[in-house]
Design a protein around this motif. Structure first.
Motif, PDB file in Angstrom:
ATOM      1  N   ARG A  83       0.843  -1.200   0.000  1.00  0.00           N
ATOM      2  CA  ARG A  83       0.000   0.000   0.000  1.00  0.00           C
ATOM      3  C   ARG A  83       0.882   1.256   0.000  1.00  0.00           C
ATOM      4  O   ARG A  83       1.695   1.445  -0.897  1.00  0.00           O
ATOM      5  N   LEU A 324      -6.030   7.452  -4.872  1.00  0.00           N
ATOM      6  CA  LEU A 324      -5.365   7.169  -3.605  1.00  0.00           C
ATOM      7  C   LEU A 324      -4.071   7.955  -3.448  1.00  0.00           C
ATOM      8  O   LEU A 324      -4.052   9.037  -2.897  1.00  0.00           O
ATOM      9  N   THR A 345      -2.340   8.229  -8.126  1.00  0.00           N
ATOM     10  CA  THR A 345      -2.777   6.898  -8.548  1.00  0.00           C
ATOM     11  C   THR A 345      -4.288   6.749  -8.444  1.00  0.00           C
ATOM     12  O   THR A 345      -4.927   7.353  -7.587  1.00  0.00           O
ATOM     13  N   HIS A 347      -6.805   3.581  -7.936  1.00  0.00           N
ATOM     14  CA  HIS A 347      -6.831   2.180  -7.549  1.00  0.00           C
ATOM     15  C   HIS A 347      -7.750   1.369  -8.459  1.00  0.00           C
ATOM     16  O   HIS A 347      -7.535   0.177  -8.671  1.00  0.00           O
ATOM     17  N   ARG A 391      -3.628  -3.083  -9.156  1.00  0.00           N
ATOM     18  CA  ARG A 391      -4.350  -1.912  -8.651  1.00  0.00           C
ATOM     19  C   ARG A 391      -3.347  -0.963  -7.986  1.00  0.00           C
ATOM     20  O   ARG A 391      -2.978  -1.161  -6.824  1.00  0.00           O
ATOM     21  N   VAL A 393      -1.683   1.858  -5.863  1.00  0.00           N
ATOM     22  CA  VAL A 393      -2.094   2.475  -4.604  1.00  0.00           C
ATOM     23  C   VAL A 393      -1.355   3.774  -4.351  1.00  0.00           C
ATOM     24  O   VAL A 393      -1.956   4.836  -4.215  1.00  0.00           O
ATOM     25  N   ASP A 407       1.264  -1.643  -5.478  1.00  0.00           N
ATOM     26  CA  ASP A 407       0.119  -2.345  -6.067  1.00  0.00           C
ATOM     27  C   ASP A 407      -0.298  -3.438  -5.096  1.00  0.00           C
ATOM     28  O   ASP A 407       0.423  -4.426  -4.906  1.00  0.00           O
ATOM     29  N   ASP A 408      -1.469  -3.290  -4.460  1.00  0.00           N
ATOM     30  CA  ASP A 408      -1.872  -4.264  -3.450  1.00  0.00           C
ATOM     31  C   ASP A 408      -2.573  -5.487  -4.030  1.00  0.00           C
ATOM     32  O   ASP A 408      -2.763  -6.477  -3.326  1.00  0.00           O
TER      33      ASP A 408
END
Length: 420
Positions: A83, A324, A345, A347, A391, A393, A407-408
């Motif tokens: 994150r 985010l 970014t 998400h 995704r 973050v 990227d989580d």
């Protein structure tokens, strides 16, 4: 309260610190030991593997990301649930938060711009949503959890082992009341401002809160940004009227604070817009819950009187793209047009018929410090089939001027470089 001093502490000071924080968190035993510079007996967890099939699969994703000519996307590190990030002032370690129970240290030992070592940081401390990490210029690391704030002096020095110097500057249950803890909008982010104070975003837990809840939230700064001294004292509400603020950063030129805010769900695919807000001073109100995003009124408050002086967003983003991370570009590697601008970014949407987001944006600024133009800088994590390959973050500037993107979903940190 703890004062930030030179890190060589006397035995008397260590005893005082231990006593001050004996009851600061559910895992007070280990936190007390760490505050007294004692070992906990916690074993080091196995490093995250940076070779093998998963790494090759992540590199294949990196190859699908589209960036402007001259730029390159590569895999920097595999980091589970990655994150928000904080790049160490010495350029030794990057710390990475998560929305789970662990945070990580990421080290590029040979400076080939690929991480060699990824491991859990401070494994003896039980954490709850350790999402928000940030550094002071002189190397003090702060962690904003769901309902606690930890201070790690000399984190870049102690990260190698399982035991680190750690103190709670905001005790468990005192960032927000325990009764307001929720599973929704629990991730906090932080920055140390140019005034030396610590700034923390606090999202409110509802899609749109009931009117009778607002006075308490207003009083506590829930749904906005709070600031405090670096020892946790002198807490103040800095901005209000936000729903779920996350990424934040200060413009180095004019010291204004910029904050991404995620807006109301359930109003339709294309409304309301997401927000990037410019905070020019304390106690400003950005319109939620009277406005669901931009100038779109919420159904719940459509007939309510709007407070005077509400400030509308500096940039309106695509609805439900989940904006985010946000960072000013302070490096020198990228071309001149990007210097001093904002990378942010998205998400990616969870509740749109036609998904949008999963990309990195760039916002240029005018001479007066206001927003000029926002454009897509990196995309491809959302493919043509509507499938999320990742995704994004957070976005942070590495010491060499390249850009790190966490990227989580993929469990990765991507690196975007220029001219290599």
């Amino acid at each position: 309260m703890i004062k930030k001093t030179a890190f060589a502490l006397s035995c008397t000071t260590a005893f005082w610190l231990t006593a001050a924080f004996a009851q600061s968190a559910p895992d007070t035993g280990n936190l007390e030991k760490l505050g007294g510079f004692k070992t906990t007996g916690t074993p080091m967890m196995e490093p995250i593997q940076q070779t093998g099939e998963n790494i090759e699969a992540l590199k294949a994703i990196a190859a699908k990301i589209k960036v402007p000519a001259g730029f390159k996307v590569s895999l920097y590190a595999a980091v589970p649930d990655a994150r928000h990030m904080a790049v160490g002032p010495q350029g030794v370690v990057t710390f990475v938060g998560t929305r789970k129970e662990l945070m990580y240290s990421v080290t590029d030992r040979n400076k080939d711009r690929v991480a060699d070592d990824v491991k859990v940081f401070a494994p003896s401390i039980k954490m709850a949503v350790p999402n928000g990490v940030c550094f002071s210029k002189d190397g003090h690391l702060y962690l904003a959890e769901q309902n606690r704030v930890l201070w790690f002096p000399a984190a870049e020095f102690f990260y190698e082992g399982p035991d680190v110097a750690a103190f709670a500057i905001v005790k468990q249950g005192e960032l927000i009341p325990a009764s307001d803890e929720s599973y929704n909008h629990t991730a906090r982010t932080c920055r140390v401002g140019p005034d030396g104070r610590l700034y923390i975003t606090i999202g409110q837990p509802f899609n749109v809160p009931a009117a009778d809840i607002l006075p308490e939230f207003e009083k506590l700064g829930i749904g906005g940004v709070v600031s405090m001294k670096q020892d946790g004292s002198d807490r103040k509400i800095y901005s209000r009227g936000m729903r779920n603020p996350l990424g934040l950063d200060f413009n180095p030129k004019d010291k204004t604070l910029w904050v991404n805010d995620n807006q109301v769900d359930g109003m339709g695919d294309t409304i309301p817009p997401g927000e990037m807000n410019r905070v020019t001073g304390p106690d400003q109100n950005f319109g939620f819950p009277w406005y669901g995003g931009g100038k779109t009124r919420t159904v719940e408050y459509k007939d309510a009187t709007v407070p005077e002086g509400v400030i509308f967003p500096e940039v309106e983003q695509d609805a439900h793209a989940a904006d985010l991370g946000l960072s000013f570009y302070t490096g020198k590697q990228f071309p001149e047009k990007f210097r001093g601008g904002i990378f942010s970014t998205q998400h990616g949407s969870w509740n749109r018929v036609d998904p949008v987001g999963a990309r990195v944006l760039f916002t240029s600024l005018k001479e007066d410090g206001t927003a000029d133009k926002t454009e897509v800088f990196a995309e491809g994590w959302l493919n043509e089939n509507g499938e999320y390959l990742g995704r994004p973050v957070d976005v942070q500037v590495l010491k060499d001027g390249s850009l790190l993107v966490s990227d989580d979903l993929a469990g990765a940190i991507w690196r975007i470089s220029y001219g290599e």
